[in-house]
Design a protein around this motif. Structure first.
Motif, PDB file in Angstrom:
ATOM      1  N   GLY A 219      10.447   8.900  -3.023  1.00  0.00           N
ATOM      2  CA  GLY A 219      10.220   9.407  -1.485  1.00  0.00           C
ATOM      3  C   GLY A 219      11.259   8.688  -0.714  1.00  0.00           C
ATOM      4  N   LYS A 295       3.788  -0.639  -2.675  1.00  0.00           N
ATOM      5  CA  LYS A 295       2.455   0.341  -2.921  1.00  0.00           C
ATOM      6  C   LYS A 295       1.354  -0.307  -3.164  1.00  0.00           C
ATOM      7  CE  LYS A 295       0.559   3.888  -6.154  1.00  0.00           C
ATOM      8  NZ  LYS A 295       0.346   4.799  -4.909  1.00  0.00           N
ATOM      9  N   ASN A 302       4.877   7.002   4.309  1.00  0.00           N
ATOM     10  CA  ASN A 302       4.855   8.535   4.726  1.00  0.00           C
ATOM     11  C   ASN A 302       4.460   9.272   3.437  1.00  0.00           C
ATOM     12  OD1 ASN A 302       7.412   8.916   3.137  1.00  0.00           O
ATOM     13  ND2 ASN A 302       8.321   7.546   4.869  1.00  0.00           N
ATOM     14  N   ASP A 303       4.265  10.627   3.631  1.00  0.00           N
ATOM     15  CA  ASP A 303       3.946  11.600   2.565  1.00  0.00           C
ATOM     16  C   ASP A 303       4.877  11.411   1.355  1.00  0.00           C
ATOM     17  OD1 ASP A 303       1.559  12.051   3.522  1.00  0.00           O
ATOM     18  OD2 ASP A 303       2.181  13.935   4.671  1.00  0.00           O
ATOM     19  N   PHE A 304       6.277  11.371   1.710  1.00  0.00           N
ATOM     20  CA  PHE A 304       7.512  11.566   0.844  1.00  0.00           C
ATOM     21  C   PHE A 304       7.180  10.413  -0.127  1.00  0.00           C
ATOM     22  CE2 PHE A 304      10.006  13.550   4.160  1.00  0.00           C
ATOM     23  CZ  PHE A 304      10.241  14.655   3.612  1.00  0.00           C
ATOM     24  N   GLU A 305       6.753   9.268   0.149  1.00  0.00           N
ATOM     25  CA  GLU A 305       6.687   7.888  -0.547  1.00  0.00           C
ATOM     26  C   GLU A 305       5.375   7.904  -1.300  1.00  0.00           C
ATOM     27  OE1 GLU A 305       9.373   4.515   1.600  1.00  0.00           O
ATOM     28  OE2 GLU A 305       7.006   5.049   2.126  1.00  0.00           O
ATOM     29  N   LYS A 306       4.287   8.317  -0.758  1.00  0.00           N
ATOM     30  CA  LYS A 306       2.978   8.535  -1.304  1.00  0.00           C
ATOM     31  C   LYS A 306       2.754   9.566  -2.219  1.00  0.00           C
ATOM     32  CE  LYS A 306       0.649   6.888   2.948  1.00  0.00           C
ATOM     33  NZ  LYS A 306      -0.190   7.210   4.136  1.00  0.00           N
ATOM     34  N   ASN A 307       3.535  10.705  -2.146  1.00  0.00           N
ATOM     35  CA  ASN A 307       3.605  11.655  -3.148  1.00  0.00           C
ATOM     36  C   ASN A 307       4.718  11.889  -4.224  1.00  0.00           C
ATOM     37  OD1 ASN A 307       1.101  12.725  -2.003  1.00  0.00           O
ATOM     38  ND2 ASN A 307       2.207  13.869  -0.387  1.00  0.00           N
ATOM     39  N   SER A 308       5.516  10.421  -4.236  1.00  0.00           N
ATOM     40  CA  SER A 308       6.481  10.574  -5.014  1.00  0.00           C
ATOM     41  C   SER A 308       6.125  10.336  -6.440  1.00  0.00           C
ATOM     42  CB  SER A 308       7.348   9.396  -4.830  1.00  0.00           C
ATOM     43  OG  SER A 308       6.581   7.987  -4.925  1.00  0.00           O
ATOM     44  N   SER A 311       5.105   7.109  -7.459  1.00  0.00           N
ATOM     45  CA  SER A 311       3.640   6.482  -6.846  1.00  0.00           C
ATOM     46  C   SER A 311       2.589   7.320  -7.799  1.00  0.00           C
ATOM     47  CB  SER A 311       3.443   7.022  -5.341  1.00  0.00           C
ATOM     48  OG  SER A 311       2.205   6.762  -5.074  1.00  0.00           O
TER      49      SER A 311
END
Length: 553
Positions: A219, A295, A302-308, A311
């Protein structure tokens, strides 16, 4: 409209008359045995190309086959098809079976489905023949991550366990589509850097691939291909990964490399591969460790990182702790690293060839621009819906299909084994565990099957008219699903295939939306894809000439 403009120059894929088909069949017969030739299923006969122990069919004077040249891979496969027909066996040492290296080559996708149906629970994968990777991980022994690498390049329960984990959150349609907004953001930045890389498009597309897959895996948006500040470690990762990958097939194709490996010696090429792959692993591993720490500390913002992908993979790892067959932490990291390395090569090869065809065919580029620009937001941005809608992106999909017909990133992308039982192909029984290759390129380049095969024309695939015209002819095979993509098929289909497809679509669309792409003045002498030199490393990469980028208003 695109279809109306294109209809004036549409190049139909047609079947020839019975007399010309008969002439083609006679011309395609094996010069050694008289077998082979013919496009109709009932006429296909097996041509047994002469083979020698250990050397297989590699001696042209004995077998009649062309000398294998990695800078002429496309021609090698097509010439073999022309000489030996639609079903032949050759000796390919290191790939085929037995002392002769027996390997079966065919062009009929319906017959090839018989091979796929005999894959079994533990199917054969072409990566198992990539001995540089196999040796690397075997030599690594108990070092962190090596158990995952060893399993991925093998088969059986260990492979199944690793593969199941790796493809989750990557292969399903919904999972792949979920990463597209991040790809679009990465491509917007990468596209702005295109003019800066006009003299080194090959390096540029590798960096674009890195930027896109970084948005998927972490992300994150490193902007390596863009015009801003770049991280030195990211550049080293791309360079070392590509250097290692480009050496794999040359080592596999050189018998002396294999002999040295079997005797326990490390050749110069293998040492270079080993050093570069080790460096790529080291850099990627550090990126993964940094991400895991962030993490764990709740620093994914952000959502990009959290939903990568990373992750989600960490979440799956943590939730499976204590379960039978659960992956170890180092194995999860290794799989993420391998995905990051692999993402560079296939995607960049697709992009490089597509860019060559677009620069060579301005009318195709403008037809694509017309479709793209009619599917952007009010602000002029790409959307995920454009890429997931077959009707909205019909021309883009047709362009990728035409690229795959002429210049696929992998010359022979379907290499399988009938694992569980004997099979009957064209009335010939192939013993259990035979190596069988589906040649998905040669038929589409045969002028007796495709009119003007060297002409790049996406309208061959653009509407139902052409598809209907191929029904019941020797060209019908071209519309079979096995002929459409470079990602293999069956249980060992590339786990990142859908993601890679989105990456190619997104990057091409952003480039065409932003720029008019043409060859620099010195490149105007290029009139055909055949004028562009290429080399088959792990994928077939063209040497893209210097380009010119004119900003669109």
């Amino acid at each position: 409209s695109v279809s109306c403009q294109s209809s004036k120059r549409r190049v139909l894929v047609t079947a020839r008359s019975k007399s010309s088909s008969a002439a083609a069949a006679a011309a395609n017969k094996c010069p050694i045995t008289g077998a082979g030739g013919g496009a109709d299923n009932g006429q296909v006969k097996l041509c047994n190309v002469p083979k020698l122990p250990i050397l297989g069919s590699l001696i042209p004077q004995y077998s009649g086959i062309d000398k294998f040249d990695l800078s002429k891979t496309y021609d090698w496969w097509y010439n073999s098809h022309s000489k030996f027909g639609n079903f032949y066996s050759i000796g390919m040492p290191g790939m085929g079976k037995g002392i002769y290296g027996t390997t079966y080559i065919m062009t009929d996708p319906n017959e090839y489905m018989k091979v796929l149906r005999k894959e079994g629970r533990h199917p054969f994968g072409a990566v198992m023949m990539e001995w540089p990777f196999v040796k690397y991980y075997e030599d690594g022994g108990d070092q962190p991550g090596c158990s995952a690498g060893t399993a991925l390049f093998s088969r059986g329960e260990s492979w199944q366990r690793i593969r199941r984990f790796m493809q989750t959150d990557l292969l399903s349609p919904d999972a792949a589509k979920g990463y597209v907004p991040g790809m679009i953001k990465a491509c917007q930045t990468a596209s702005q850097g295109a003019p800066l890389h006009a003299k080194n498009i090959n390096g540029y597309t590798a960096q674009c691939s890195f930027d896109m897959f970084s948005s998927i895996v972490f992300g994150e948006f490193p902007g390596l291909a863009g015009s801003g500040k770049k991280e030195e470690q990211d550049e080293k990762f791309c360079t070392s990964s590509i250097t290692a990958l480009e050496l794999v097939l040359p080592m596999m194709a050189d018998p002396t490399e294999r002999v040295q490996q079997m005797l326990g010696f490390k050749s110069k090429n293998y040492s270079t591969f080993e050093a570069n792959f080790t460096l790529a692993r080291k850099i990627a591993s550090q990126k993964i460790e940094n991400f895991k720490e962030r993490k764990a500390n709740g620093e994914l913002h952000n959502d990009f990182e959290k939903n990568s992908y990373a992750s989600l993979a960490i979440d799956r790892y943590l939730s499976s702790l204590g379960e039978e067959g659960a992956l170890q932490e180092d194995e999860v990291g290794e799989l993420i690293m391998i995905a990051l390395v692999a993402a560079l090569d296939t995607t960049s090869a697709m992009l490089n060839w597509c860019i060559v065809h677009l620069a060579m065919n301005p009318h195709v580029q403008e037809a694509l621009f017309e479709e793209i620009s009619s599917n952007v937001t009010e602000e002029g941005n790409l959307t995920a819906d454009y890429f997931s809608s077959k009707s909205n992106s019909a021309y883009l999909n047709a362009l990728l299909r035409e690229n795959h017909r002429i210049t696929p990133p992998i010359a022979a992308n379907l290499v399988k084994e009938n694992v569980t039982d004997d099979i009957v192909i064209h009335d010939v029984t192939l013993p259990k565990q035979s190596i069988v290759i589906l040649d998905t390129r040669s038929l589409g380049m045969n002028p007796d099957v495709v009119e003007d095969p060297d002409t790049f024309d996406p309208t061959r695939w653009f509407d139902e008219e052409n598809v209907k015209g191929r029904k019941g002819t020797s060209a019908e095979a071209l519309d079979h699903p096995l002929y459409k993509e470079p990602f293999s098929a069956g249980a060992r289909k590339c786990p990142g295939s859908r993601v890679a497809n989105y990456e190619a679509k997104t990057m091409l669309s952003q480039l065409v939306l932003d720029w008019k792409i043409s060859f620099a003045p010195d490149g105007n002498k290029i009139k055909s894809w055949r004028d562009v030199p290429y080399f088959n490393g792990l994928t077939v990469q063209p040497t893209v000439p210097e380009l010119s980028f004119e900003k669109r208003q």
